[in-house]
Design a protein around this motif. Structure first.
Motif, PDB file in Angstrom:
ATOM      1  N   MET A   1       0.830  -1.198   0.000  1.00 27.49           N
ATOM      2  CA  MET A   1       0.000   0.000   0.000  1.00 27.49           C
ATOM      3  C   MET A   1       0.870   1.257   0.000  1.00 27.49           C
ATOM      4  N   ARG A   2       0.332   2.281  -0.610  1.00 26.48           N
ATOM      5  CA  ARG A   2       0.977   3.598  -0.544  1.00 26.48           C
ATOM      6  C   ARG A   2       0.225   4.400   0.521  1.00 26.48           C
ATOM      7  N   ILE A   3       0.940   4.735   1.589  1.00 29.66           N
ATOM      8  CA  ILE A   3       0.323   5.322   2.788  1.00 29.66           C
ATOM      9  C   ILE A   3       0.911   6.696   3.040  1.00 29.66           C
ATOM     10  N   LEU A   4       0.047   7.676   3.293  1.00 36.93           N
ATOM     11  CA  LEU A   4       0.492   8.999   3.729  1.00 36.93           C
ATOM     12  C   LEU A   4       0.055   9.187   5.175  1.00 36.93           C
ATOM     13  N   HIS A   5       1.027   9.423   6.035  1.00 40.20           N
ATOM     14  CA  HIS A   5       0.740   9.649   7.457  1.00 40.20           C
ATOM     15  C   HIS A   5       1.042  11.102   7.779  1.00 40.20           C
TER      16      HIS A   5
ATOM     17  N   ILE B   1       5.640   4.009  11.341  1.00 43.95           N
ATOM     18  CA  ILE B   1       5.991   4.164   9.931  1.00 43.95           C
ATOM     19  C   ILE B   1       7.203   3.313   9.567  1.00 43.95           C
ATOM     20  N   LYS B   2       8.195   3.275  10.442  1.00 46.32           N
ATOM     21  CA  LYS B   2       9.367   2.435  10.178  1.00 46.32           C
ATOM     22  C   LYS B   2       8.977   0.965  10.066  1.00 46.32           C
TER      23      LYS B   2
ATOM     24  N   GLY C   1       7.050  -3.715   3.857  1.00 45.18           N
ATOM     25  CA  GLY C   1       6.974  -3.570   2.412  1.00 45.18           C
ATOM     26  C   GLY C   1       6.064  -2.480   1.891  1.00 45.18           C
ATOM     27  N   HIS C   2       5.532  -1.650   2.765  1.00 47.01           N
ATOM     28  CA  HIS C   2       4.623  -0.597   2.327  1.00 47.01           C
ATOM     29  C   HIS C   2       5.388   0.684   1.985  1.00 47.01           C
ATOM     30  N   ASP C   3       4.853   1.424   1.036  1.00 47.16           N
ATOM     31  CA  ASP C   3       5.395   2.732   0.686  1.00 47.16           C
ATOM     32  C   ASP C   3       4.746   3.747   1.617  1.00 47.16           C
ATOM     33  N   ALA C   4       5.316   3.893   2.801  1.00 45.71           N
ATOM     34  CA  ALA C   4       4.729   4.721   3.853  1.00 45.71           C
ATOM     35  C   ALA C   4       5.523   6.010   3.999  1.00 45.71           C
ATOM     36  N   LEU C   5       4.851   7.139   3.787  1.00 45.21           N
ATOM     37  CA  LEU C   5       5.475   8.449   3.914  1.00 45.21           C
ATOM     38  C   LEU C   5       4.894   9.180   5.120  1.00 45.21           C
TER      39      LEU C   5
ATOM     40  N   PRO D   1       1.713  10.792  -6.712  1.00 44.40           N
ATOM     41  CA  PRO D   1       1.147   9.491  -7.103  1.00 44.40           C
ATOM     42  C   PRO D   1       0.117   9.070  -6.069  1.00 44.40           C
ATOM     43  N   LYS D   2      -1.016   8.565  -6.511  1.00 47.36           N
ATOM     44  CA  LYS D   2      -2.156   8.410  -5.603  1.00 47.36           C
ATOM     45  C   LYS D   2      -1.849   7.516  -4.403  1.00 47.36           C
ATOM     46  N   PHE D   3      -2.267   7.997  -3.260  1.00 45.34           N
ATOM     47  CA  PHE D   3      -2.153   7.229  -2.023  1.00 45.34           C
ATOM     48  C   PHE D   3      -3.369   6.317  -1.885  1.00 45.34           C
ATOM     49  N   ASP D   4      -3.133   5.138  -1.344  1.00 48.61           N
ATOM     50  CA  ASP D   4      -4.248   4.214  -1.090  1.00 48.61           C
ATOM     51  C   ASP D   4      -5.036   4.628   0.137  1.00 48.61           C
TER      52      ASP D   4
END
Length: 431
Positions: A1-5, A25-26, A32-36, A135-138
């Protein structure tokens, strides 16, 4: 998942919420997530190195303050905003925290929670546009519900599901003057309708906030906060100098006055010879007067040579701090949503004495690492500390149980596993 926190920074001191967010987040990245993680208001402060993926402050606190005062502020040239919101300038502004009037705090909180209807929206809209152009976040994750004014736009206009952590917001909102207090709660209840799931760190806080936010039963999920327990060493205090520890922000609300009074009472009794007190944690410039008052009280009792203060320490120094403790207590005066310091003490094998309110009964039961006492009662706290300090066998039992439980149920990995499940479910519902 692409996650924005999205998480507020503090600028100049460590806080439990920031530490929890970093660990989360770490751990999500490891999975394996794209967590920002996007800081808001002020730069993030952590007691450990976070990594190169950290983003700069997206919306600066100075700009938001000026936007609240002047609705045309967001139209000024970009270089003005960049100049105002450089990290060093934001950190300087953070040092004045606490000097803002209660009325201004109320205006700022309400302005944020009102979203598109608030005076700050000219600035917040920049964050919305940044999210739109990435790029769209999930999924978008809020560190706390004071950011919920963004939820309706993110959920409806951008079509991204929102999850929101709960981290003790009530203790701030309830101190605001009227009419801001009730207006903020009204806005939170409205915003809650746009939030897919709320994540509370304890059942106590889930029950409290479900009622206060008028949330649906299935909106509220309990995920205890977690830490990297393996980074803490097992305590090994000097048996000749039994030491009581405190590690939280040095303020009255965290119960530091109660603990100092209990320590003075315990020292007068003489039942725990050579007992010492170590006080660590965040101390900001506005806390100086309060801490000086405690130092004066300890001096009057003739105990300054048995008390140490360790403000704003590094992670390495914090580990050493817990390593030298015999028992630990942060007797907060209000109902804590969690209390990450209890888990850090447990990870270090240090038994705790906590007041029997808020999330503490849950944490003590779940870790098996301590005892409870009457809240806001220095004598009751002194009694509990005295009993535990004089019972080596009980402390050893509590220590072993707590260390095992923390590694099993309160690790950052376990927190991320549970959080991931909620995010996946929120995305599935959105589809």
């Amino acid at each position: 998942m692409r996650i924005l926190h999205l998480t507020p920074g503090t600028g100049n001191f460590h806080c439990g919420s920031c530490l929890r967010d970093h660990a989360l987040i770490k751990a999500l990245r490891v999975r394996g997530h794209d967590a920002l993680m996007a800081p808001l208001y002020l730069p993030l402060v952590t007691d450990r190195e976070f990594g190169t993926q950290e983003l700069p402050v997206q919306i600066g606190g100075i700009s938001l303050f000026l936007q609240q005062k002047f609705t045309w502020f967001h139209r000024l040239p970009k270089f003005v905003h960049r100049w105002l919101n450089t990290p060093d300038r934001l950190r300087k502004a953070a040092r004045r925290m606490g000097m803002t009037s209660a009325k201004s705090l109320g205006e700022m909180a309400l302005g944020s929670l009102l979203g598109t209807e608030g005076r700050q929206w000219g600035e917040w809209q920049k964050l919305i546009e940044w999210i739109r152009n990435e790029p769209k976040f999930d999924v978008v994750s809020f560190s706390n519900s004071l950011l919920s004014g963004l939820a309706p736009t993110i959920a409806k206009e951008l079509g991204i599901p929102v999850v929101c952590s709960l981290q003790g917001e009530d203790s701030f909102l309830d101190t605001l003057p009227e009419p801001y207090r009730e207006q903020c709660w009204d806005a939170m209840r409205t915003n809650a309708r746009s939030i897919r799931r709320f994540i509370a760190p304890s059942q106590y806080y889930a029950d409290l906030m479900r009622q206060r936010l008028a949330a649906a039963p299935d909106q509220m999920i309990v995920i205890p906060n977690g830490i990297d327990a393996s980074s803490f060493t097992t305590s090994s205090p000097d048996p000749n100098w039994p030491t009581i520890g405190y590690f939280a922000r040095m303020i009255h609300g965290k119960g530091l006055t109660t603990l100092v009074d209990a320590f003075i009472e315990l020292a007068k009794r003489g039942t725990v010879p050579r007992v010492k007190l170590r006080i660590g944690g965040a101390k900001t410039p506005v806390d100086e007067t309060y801490v000086a008052g405690l130092v004066g009280k300890l001096k009057a009792a003739g105990l300054t040579n048995r008390v140490e203060f360790h403000p704003n320490v590094s992670f390495k120094d914090k580990v050493h701090f817990f390593h030298d403790l015999t028992v630990f207590s942060v007797p907060a005066t209000y109902g804590e949503a969690f209390g990450l310091y209890v888990i850090e003490a447990a990870a270090s094998g240090v038994p705790v004495v906590q007041p029997a309110h808020g999330a503490f009964p849950e944490l003590v039961a779940a870790t098996g690492g301590g005892v409870l006492c009457q809240p806001d009662d220095a004598k009751a706290l002194a009694d509990a500390l005295e009993t535990l300090l004089n019972d080596d066998e009980q402390r050893e039992k509590l220590s072993k149980t707590a260390m095992a439980k923390v590694r099993q149920e309160f690790s950052a990995t376990r927190m991320a596993e549970r959080f991931e499940a909620v995010l996946l479910e929120a995305c599935a519902v959105a589809v």
